[in-house]
Design a protein around this motif. Structure first.
Motif, PDB file in Angstrom:
ATOM      1  N   ASP A 176     -11.715   3.755  14.889  1.00 23.26           N
ATOM      2  CA  ASP A 176     -12.496   4.719  14.167  1.00 23.26           C
ATOM      3  C   ASP A 176     -12.367   5.746  14.981  1.00 23.26           C
ATOM      4  O   ASP A 176     -11.855   6.170  15.362  1.00 23.26           O
ATOM      5  CB  ASP A 176     -14.251   4.987  14.201  1.00 23.26           C
TER       6      ASP A 176
ATOM      7  N   SER B 252      -6.579   1.213  11.798  1.00 27.90           N
ATOM      8  CA  SER B 252      -7.878   0.686  12.139  1.00 27.90           C
ATOM      9  C   SER B 252      -9.090   0.791  13.032  1.00 27.90           C
ATOM     10  O   SER B 252      -9.775   0.310  13.771  1.00 27.90           O
ATOM     11  CB  SER B 252      -7.493  -0.309  12.314  1.00 27.90           C
TER      12      SER B 252
ATOM     13  N   GLU C 111      -1.293   3.873   5.042  1.00 26.86           N
ATOM     14  CA  GLU C 111      -1.747   2.969   5.952  1.00 26.86           C
ATOM     15  C   GLU C 111      -2.850   4.079   6.903  1.00 26.86           C
ATOM     16  O   GLU C 111      -2.605   5.155   6.893  1.00 26.86           O
ATOM     17  CB  GLU C 111      -0.411   2.312   7.396  1.00 26.86           C
ATOM     18  N   GLU C 112      -3.654   2.959   6.704  1.00 29.23           N
ATOM     19  CA  GLU C 112      -5.043   3.326   7.557  1.00 29.23           C
ATOM     20  C   GLU C 112      -5.449   3.282   8.726  1.00 29.23           C
ATOM     21  O   GLU C 112      -4.772   1.564   9.065  1.00 29.23           O
ATOM     22  CB  GLU C 112      -6.617   3.056   7.099  1.00 29.23           C
TER      23      GLU C 112
ATOM     24  N   LYS D 255       0.481  -1.107   0.708  1.00 29.17           N
ATOM     25  CA  LYS D 255      -0.078  -0.208  -0.115  1.00 29.17           C
ATOM     26  C   LYS D 255       0.744   1.443   0.266  1.00 29.17           C
ATOM     27  O   LYS D 255       2.278   1.157   0.643  1.00 29.17           O
ATOM     28  CB  LYS D 255      -0.842   0.377   1.343  1.00 29.17           C
TER      29      LYS D 255
END
Length: 76
Positions: free
Chosen positions: A31, A29, A26-27, A23
């Motif tokens: 909220d 994980s 990165e996101e 990727k």
């Protein structure tokens, strides 16, 4: 970072680009929820108190505290 090696002297570094499936970013994980410390402590206490109970009860407590929790074998 290089375990004592000097780049270009002791160790060669080759930039190869991205690998398949890699990727660009990165996101997180999680909220954007914020958690109240009291609620976290009480939840942890409840989970610890359930530790001597049957596995199903421990999983039920964990499911109440972490809605995203899925026990192994239950799928996503």
């Amino acid at each position: 970072m290089f375990s004592g090696f000097t780049p270009g002297v002791d160790i060669e570094i080759e930039f190869t680009g991205m690998r398949p499936g890699e990727k660009l970013f990165e996101e997180l994980s999680v909220d954007a929820r914020t958690y109240e410390w009291d609620r976290v402590v009480k939840g942890t206490d409840r989970l610890l108190a359930s530790s001597g109970q049957p596995a199903a009860e421990v999983r039920a407590t964990l499911r109440e505290l972490v809605p995203e929790y899925r026990p192994p074998g239950e799928g996503a």
